[in-house]
Design an enzyme around this catalytic site. Structure first.
Site, PDB file in Angstrom:
ATOM      1  N   ASN A 110       0.827  -1.203   0.000  1.00 51.72           N
ATOM      2  CA  ASN A 110       0.000   0.000   0.000  1.00 51.72           C
ATOM      3  C   ASN A 110       0.869   1.263   0.000  1.00 51.72           C
ATOM      4  OD1 ASN A 110      -2.525   1.446   0.302  1.00 51.72           O
ATOM      5  ND2 ASN A 110      -1.987   1.787   2.451  1.00 51.72           N
ATOM      6  N   GLY A 112       1.772   3.034  -2.796  1.00 53.96           N
ATOM      7  CA  GLY A 112       1.649   3.862  -4.000  1.00 53.96           C
ATOM      8  C   GLY A 112       0.608   4.955  -3.896  1.00 53.96           C
ATOM      9  N   LYS A 123      -3.320   5.462  -3.457  1.00 52.72           N
ATOM     10  CA  LYS A 123      -4.116   4.867  -4.526  1.00 52.72           C
ATOM     11  C   LYS A 123      -5.223   3.980  -3.955  1.00 52.72           C
ATOM     12  CE  LYS A 123      -3.800   2.300  -8.813  1.00 52.72           C
ATOM     13  NZ  LYS A 123      -2.949   1.520  -9.726  1.00 52.72           N
ATOM     14  N   GLN A 186       7.336   0.913   4.904  1.00 57.00           N
ATOM     15  CA  GLN A 186       8.553   0.489   4.241  1.00 57.00           C
ATOM     16  C   GLN A 186       9.596   1.592   4.410  1.00 57.00           C
ATOM     17  OE1 GLN A 186       6.515   0.863   0.009  1.00 57.00           O
ATOM     18  NE2 GLN A 186       8.640   0.357  -0.273  1.00 57.00           N
ATOM     19  N   HIS A 219       8.950  -2.856  -3.588  1.00 56.91           N
ATOM     20  CA  HIS A 219       8.326  -3.771  -2.619  1.00 56.91           C
ATOM     21  C   HIS A 219       9.261  -4.862  -2.105  1.00 56.91           C
ATOM     22  CE1 HIS A 219       7.700  -5.705  -6.473  1.00 56.91           C
ATOM     23  NE2 HIS A 219       6.638  -4.976  -6.772  1.00 56.91           N
ATOM     24  N   ASN A 247      -0.367  -6.864  -4.419  1.00 54.03           N
ATOM     25  CA  ASN A 247      -0.583  -5.428  -4.623  1.00 54.03           C
ATOM     26  C   ASN A 247      -2.036  -5.098  -4.282  1.00 54.03           C
ATOM     27  OD1 ASN A 247       1.963  -5.572  -5.695  1.00 54.03           O
ATOM     28  ND2 ASN A 247       1.327  -5.291  -7.817  1.00 54.03           N
ATOM     29  N   ILE A 248      -2.248  -3.993  -3.561  1.00 56.47           N
ATOM     30  CA  ILE A 248      -3.611  -3.655  -3.147  1.00 56.47           C
ATOM     31  C   ILE A 248      -4.489  -3.292  -4.350  1.00 56.47           C
ATOM     32  CG2 ILE A 248      -3.332  -1.168  -2.702  1.00 56.47           C
ATOM     33  CD1 ILE A 248      -4.927  -1.859   0.014  1.00 56.47           C
ATOM     34  N   LYS A 417      -4.598  -0.205 -13.030  1.00 57.27           N
ATOM     35  CA  LYS A 417      -3.489   0.752 -13.169  1.00 57.27           C
ATOM     36  C   LYS A 417      -3.918   2.017 -13.897  1.00 57.27           C
ATOM     37  CE  LYS A 417      -0.379  -2.236 -11.591  1.00 57.27           C
ATOM     38  NZ  LYS A 417       0.146  -2.056 -10.219  1.00 57.27           N
TER      39      LYS A 417
END
Length: 529
Positions: A110, A112, A123, A186, A219, A247-248, A417
């Site tokens: 999470n 991005g 996002k 992160q 990631h 990926n979320i 995306k």
């Protein structure tokens, strides 16, 4: 003894190169210490751990020049190393599903922002279906599992410094849902000036323009960050054995009980520590977006090449007796077409991964996680050229014991995306149940249509303003829309539909229109009177 050209091409450093490398490393260490001196005590403790990871990455970056692989050493993975999903399904489910679920945690990447879709903030907070965001759908899925099987599967969000604050504010709304939510950040790494190879940051601040000085390092950073924040130990203490990482924004990445059972049912001495879900390529998947190149320490040197997205496009190969992820960025230029061909490399990585928690702990303690470096060049708004060093989570597959791929149906790879993807998941092609999207039974073909929306649809708000409601797309094969185009209510699109409004023209598709195998061009205005 003088070094020959052959010695140099084999990766041997001259005395001069070694001194230069050491100078760069010493200068970097000094700069990082100066940055730490600007932080408060709590921030300095976290940043010190981040910088330790960054120093290791920077050291490896300086040590090795030469992306790519020795193509001659690549072979197809052994038959049993990539299992068809149908074979996993035939193993059935255990009598006690909740016991298996209680050993699982779900991790969503999470970090991005929604900027590429014209949105501010994380996002994961973009609405994608019936006013539900990516995060809403994720919570609904896991809560449904916990209620159905009386289980305790926690949700773990790996945030970045870009998304952490906004995400934490939103989490309040899930307080009364039956799902425990943990977050961790992160790492935050400094962007490096491409010429001086020094950080462009002057202090530890991240707000406003100075935010450009920092980046979340891909990631692959999950392993170190997960361990550093204490969450890895906490989950192990709670009896968790595996994490399902995805990926979320991949709406197909739901907990699969058959894969989970396969993991749990293996004997201890043959316990699989890593499953990568792969799926069959189609011609539409073959895409190249220049930008990344890899540095791959164990593999010697070769030419640089362009890369596809780090979250999709890699394939599984056998290399030096290990199953490993091969990304297009690692492929010598002479072999790029071969790599992209659907005939030789038939599958790609979905970035849905099942990973053993005790194995992560072991590899972190032994410092044995071997991830290729992705060098991602950027040009900042002011024109400054920088590089950021990143890693990918799937690249760790070669470090785990008994790792394998599972060839899953394409339905488990449904990333959003772009606004073209958004149109698909908002449409009647999919039905929603407890946060999970499934292809409508009323669609005759299981494949999704190919949708290409032009620049006028890029930003979510503009995209939404162009549809009175989402068209019926159950029988659509291909849609291309370019220029100033709007859609009235209850439009139906079938077969191949191409709508092109030239510059200065506008096309309003009228309410109730049914377009089947049509090309619409020119100018069509519908005005109220």
């Amino acid at each position: 003894m003088s070094l020959t050209v052959a010695d140099l091409s084999g990766g041997v450093m001259t005395e001069f190169q070694e001194k230069l490398r050491q100078q760069h490393e010493d200068s970097m260490h000094r700069e990082l210490q100066a940055l730490l001196a600007t932080a408060n005590k709590a921030e300095a403790e976290i940043s010190r751990k981040d910088f330790d990871g960054f120093k290791k990455l920077f050291h490896r970056f300086l040590q090795v020049k030469g992306p790519a692989v020795d193509w001659a050493k690549i072979s197809r993975p052994p038959e049993d190393s990539i299992r068809p999903y149908e074979r996993i399904r035939t193993e059935g489910l255990p009598d006690n599903i909740s016991a298996s679920l209680n050993k699982l945690a779900v991790v969503k990447l999470n970090g991005g922002l929604g900027t590429s879709m014209g949105c501010k903030g994380p996002k994961s907070l973009i609405s994608v279906r019936s006013e539900n965001t990516f995060l809403d759908l994720t919570v609904q899925q896991i809560e449904h599992l916990n209620k159905t099987f009386n289980a305790d599967v926690p949700l773990v969000l790996m945030n970045s410094f870009n998304t952490d604050e906004d995400t934490k504010k939103i989490l309040q709304k899930y307080k009364h849902h039956r799902v425990k939510i943990h977050t961790f950040n992160q790492s935050r790494y400094p962007r490096i000036n491409k010429d001086s190879l020094l950080p462009i940051a002057k202090d530890m601040a991240t707000g406003g323009e100075v935010g450009e000085a920092w980046y979340p390092p891909g990631h692959g950073d999950i392993y170190a960050s997960f361990a550093n924040c204490g969450l890895l130990d906490k989950l192990l203490a709670e009896g968790k054995e595996y994490v399902f990482v995805s990926n979320i924004d991949n709406l197909g990445a739901t907990v699969d009980l058959f894969i989970l059972h396969h993991l749990m049912s293996q004997p201890a001495e043959r316990r699989c520590e890593f499953i990568m879900e792969v799926t069959d390529k189609t011609r539409a998947d073959v895409k190249v977006s220049a930008g990344f190149f890899f540095i791959s320490p164990p593999l010697g040197s070769a030419a640089q090449s362009s890369s596809s997205s780090s979250s999709q496009g890699g394939t599984l190969i056998q290399y030096e007796d290990h199953l490993r992820l091969l990304e297009i960025a690692q492929v010598p230029k002479a072999h790029v077409d071969e790599f992209k061909s659907v005939t030789k490399f038939k599958i790609f990585n979905t970035n849905n991964l099942w990973i053993s928690l005790p194995a992560i702990k072991r590899l972190q303690e032994e410092n044995a996680m071997d991830l290729e470096i992705i060098v991602n060049p950027k040009t900042l708004d002011g024109g400054l050229n920088v590089i950021q060093l990143e890693t990918a989570v799937g690249a760790a597959i070669k470090s785990f014991n008994n790792a394998m791929g599972v060839n899953v149906p394409r339905s488990r790879f449904l990333p959003v995306k772009t606004s073209s993807d958004l149109l698909l998941v908002m449409s009647n092609l999919y039905s929603m149940d407890a946060g999970s999207l499934t292809m409508s039974k009323r669609r005759e073909f299981p494949s999704t249509p190919h949708v290409k929306l032009g620049g006028s649809f890029t930003k979510v708000q503009e995209f939404l303003s162009r549809f009175e409601n989402i068209p019926d797309m159950l029988e659509l094969d291909h849609l291309t829309v370019s220029g100033d185009v709007t859609f009235g209510k209850n439009v139906s699109l079938k077969g191949t539909v191409i709508i092109i409004a030239n510059h200065g023209d506008r096309i309003d598709i009228p309410a109730g229109a049914m377009l089947e195998n049509k090309i619409v061009s020119g100018n069509l205005r519908i005005l109220d009177h």
